[in-house]
Scaffold this motif. Structure first.
Motif, PDB file in Angstrom:
ATOM      1  N   GLY A   1       0.841  -1.200   0.000  1.00  0.00           N
ATOM      2  CA  GLY A   1       0.000   0.000   0.000  1.00  0.00           C
ATOM      3  C   GLY A   1       0.867   1.238   0.000  1.00  0.00           C
ATOM      4  O   GLY A   1       2.070   1.153   0.194  1.00  0.00           O
ATOM      5  N   ILE A   2       0.254   2.392  -0.217  1.00  0.00           N
ATOM      6  CA  ILE A   2       1.028   3.639  -0.184  1.00  0.00           C
ATOM      7  C   ILE A   2       0.671   4.458   1.042  1.00  0.00           C
ATOM      8  O   ILE A   2       1.176   5.560   1.234  1.00  0.00           O
ATOM      9  N   GLY A   3      -0.222   3.876   1.867  1.00  0.00           N
ATOM     10  CA  GLY A   3      -0.578   4.565   3.102  1.00  0.00           C
ATOM     11  C   GLY A   3      -1.206   3.573   4.056  1.00  0.00           C
ATOM     12  O   GLY A   3      -1.649   2.494   3.642  1.00  0.00           O
TER      13      GLY A   3
ATOM     14  N   GLN B   1      -6.696   0.994  11.023  1.00  0.00           N
ATOM     15  CA  GLN B   1      -6.765  -0.146  10.100  1.00  0.00           C
ATOM     16  C   GLN B   1      -6.084  -1.383  10.674  1.00  0.00           C
ATOM     17  O   GLN B   1      -6.352  -2.504  10.213  1.00  0.00           O
TER      18      GLN B   1
ATOM     19  N   GLU C   1      -8.985   5.855  -6.008  1.00  0.00           N
ATOM     20  CA  GLU C   1      -8.507   5.414  -4.697  1.00  0.00           C
ATOM     21  C   GLU C   1      -8.869   3.953  -4.443  1.00  0.00           C
ATOM     22  O   GLU C   1      -9.846   3.435  -4.977  1.00  0.00           O
ATOM     23  N   GLY C   2      -8.013   3.332  -3.622  1.00  0.00           N
ATOM     24  CA  GLY C   2      -8.314   2.001  -3.121  1.00  0.00           C
ATOM     25  C   GLY C   2      -8.148   2.082  -1.617  1.00  0.00           C
ATOM     26  O   GLY C   2      -7.807   3.136  -1.088  1.00  0.00           O
ATOM     27  N   CYS C   3      -8.378   0.994  -0.925  1.00  0.00           N
ATOM     28  CA  CYS C   3      -8.211   0.984   0.521  1.00  0.00           C
ATOM     29  C   CYS C   3      -7.875  -0.437   0.962  1.00  0.00           C
ATOM     30  O   CYS C   3      -8.544  -1.391   0.565  1.00  0.00           O
ATOM     31  N   LEU C   4      -6.857  -0.570   1.770  1.00  0.00           N
ATOM     32  CA  LEU C   4      -6.438  -1.904   2.210  1.00  0.00           C
ATOM     33  C   LEU C   4      -7.517  -2.547   3.088  1.00  0.00           C
ATOM     34  O   LEU C   4      -7.514  -3.754   3.294  1.00  0.00           O
TER      35      LEU C   4
ATOM     36  N   TYR D   1     -12.033  -0.237  -6.202  1.00  0.00           N
ATOM     37  CA  TYR D   1     -11.454   1.073  -6.502  1.00  0.00           C
ATOM     38  C   TYR D   1     -12.545   1.980  -7.010  1.00  0.00           C
ATOM     39  O   TYR D   1     -13.531   1.521  -7.619  1.00  0.00           O
TER      40      TYR D   1
ATOM     41  N   CYS E   1      -3.550  10.797  -0.651  1.00  0.00           N
ATOM     42  CA  CYS E   1      -3.230   9.764   0.344  1.00  0.00           C
ATOM     43  C   CYS E   1      -3.326  10.323   1.754  1.00  0.00           C
ATOM     44  O   CYS E   1      -3.937   9.700   2.634  1.00  0.00           O
TER      45      CYS E   1
ATOM     46  N   HIS F   1      -6.887  10.689   2.637  1.00  0.00           N
ATOM     47  CA  HIS F   1      -7.474   9.348   2.807  1.00  0.00           C
ATOM     48  C   HIS F   1      -7.107   8.770   4.177  1.00  0.00           C
ATOM     49  O   HIS F   1      -7.948   8.209   4.878  1.00  0.00           O
ATOM     50  N   GLU F   2      -5.831   8.949   4.555  1.00  0.00           N
ATOM     51  CA  GLU F   2      -5.377   8.379   5.847  1.00  0.00           C
ATOM     52  C   GLU F   2      -5.944   9.153   7.031  1.00  0.00           C
ATOM     53  O   GLU F   2      -6.354   8.550   8.022  1.00  0.00           O
TER      54      GLU F   2
ATOM     55  N   HIS G   1      -9.318   8.108   7.803  1.00  0.00           N
ATOM     56  CA  HIS G   1      -9.376   6.864   8.599  1.00  0.00           C
ATOM     57  C   HIS G   1      -9.368   7.186  10.098  1.00  0.00           C
ATOM     58  O   HIS G   1      -9.999   6.481  10.882  1.00  0.00           O
TER      59      HIS G   1
HETATM   60  O1  K2U Z   1      -5.306   3.629   3.504  1.00  0.00           O
HETATM   61  C1  K2U Z   1      -5.219   2.645   2.776  1.00  0.00           C
HETATM   62  O2  K2U Z   1      -6.058   1.739   2.840  1.00  0.00           O
HETATM   63  C2  K2U Z   1      -4.098   2.546   1.731  1.00  0.00           C
HETATM   64  C3  K2U Z   1      -4.592   3.163   0.436  1.00  0.00           C
HETATM   65  C4  K2U Z   1      -3.861   4.448   0.230  1.00  0.00           C
HETATM   66  C5  K2U Z   1      -4.398   5.247  -0.923  1.00  0.00           C
HETATM   67  C6  K2U Z   1      -4.906   6.504  -0.660  1.00  0.00           C
HETATM   68  C7  K2U Z   1      -5.350   7.317  -1.682  1.00  0.00           C
HETATM   69  C8  K2U Z   1      -5.287   6.888  -2.992  1.00  0.00           C
HETATM   70  C9  K2U Z   1      -4.820   5.608  -3.268  1.00  0.00           C
HETATM   71  C10 K2U Z   1      -4.373   4.788  -2.240  1.00  0.00           C
HETATM   72  C11 K2U Z   1      -4.369   2.174  -0.729  1.00  0.00           C
HETATM   73  O3  K2U Z   1      -5.082   1.006  -0.578  1.00  0.00           O
HETATM   74  S1  K2U Z   1      -2.751   1.668  -0.976  1.00  0.00           S
HETATM   75  C12 K2U Z   1      -2.974   0.637  -2.459  1.00  0.00           C
HETATM   76  C13 K2U Z   1      -3.132   1.538  -3.681  1.00  0.00           C
HETATM   77  C14 K2U Z   1      -1.965   2.119  -4.171  1.00  0.00           C
HETATM   78  C15 K2U Z   1      -2.045   3.024  -5.258  1.00  0.00           C
HETATM   79  C16 K2U Z   1      -3.284   3.339  -5.839  1.00  0.00           C
HETATM   80  C17 K2U Z   1      -4.453   2.756  -5.325  1.00  0.00           C
HETATM   81  C18 K2U Z   1      -4.373   1.843  -4.242  1.00  0.00           C
END
Ligand code: K2U
Ligand code: ZN
Length: 180
Positions: A52-54, A59, A99-102, A108, A140, A143-144, A147
């Protein structure tokens, strides 16, 4: 994703609709220093492994206001841990980011957020810092920090899209259980 390995215990990532993901995390106090010093390396290890990137502490089941990010782990890793982060400024201009989320795996959707944000936080040494972010880092960080307030990216979608996405997640989780 990076093969950045951090030798710290991996933590299980809670999956929506776990109620903990909807709780408000509490501010980190000096009394939490020891726990946070152990938590941050585990959050980085868990984040890179996912990959992941965050990642936000709720979580991994810890209702503390701590997040870790590294939006370009493949190029030059830029791991950043933010304690008690707060958005103190946001541009009127918005940007759309997929965006995705772990905690909502394999789902997405596009989310519209302020394009630039200014975030005040404490670093691991307890120093007060501010960063200005744009692009994926801005998305990101927002998004974090969401959370930490029990907000998930699906909350920005229409009820129809949110329900479709969460039903797909529930089915995928059921299929996963059936395979075990
Ligand atoms: O917080 C999380 O669940 C990790 C998120 C972080 C994220 C925030 C905003 C935009 C994209 C990702 C992702 O799941 S990390 C996996 C990922 C990486 C790049 C693009 C999309 C998803
Ligand atoms: Zn997330």
């Amino acid at each position: 994703m990076s093969d950045l390995q951090i030798a710290a215990p991996l933590l299980p990532i809670l999956i929506c609709p776990d109620p903990l993901l909807r709780r408000m995390a509490r501010a980190v106090t000096p009394g939490d220093a020891e726990e946070v010093r152990a938590l941050i390396p585990s959050m980085f290890a868990t984040m890179y492994k996912a990959p992941g990137i965050g990642l936000a502490a709720p979580q991994v089941g810890r209702l503390l206001r701590v997040i870790t990010v590294d939006v370009a782990p493949d190029k030059e890793p830029a791991p950043l841990a933010l304690i008690n982060p707060e958005i103190i400024g946001a541009s009127a201009e918005t940007a759309v980011q997929e965006e995705g989320c772990l905690s909502i795996p394999e789902q997405y959707a596009e989310v519209t957020r302020p394009a630039q944000v200014r975030v005040r936080y404490q670093d691991e040494e307890g120093a007060r810092r501010e960063i200005e972010a744009e692009g994926l880092l801005a998305a990101c960080l927002q998004h974090e920090i969401d959370h930490l307030n029990g907000v998930l990216f699906v909350d920005y979608l229409s009820a129809l899209k949110r329900n479709i996405l969460l039903r797909k997640l529930a089915k995928a989780q059921k299929d996963l259980q059936a395979k075990r």
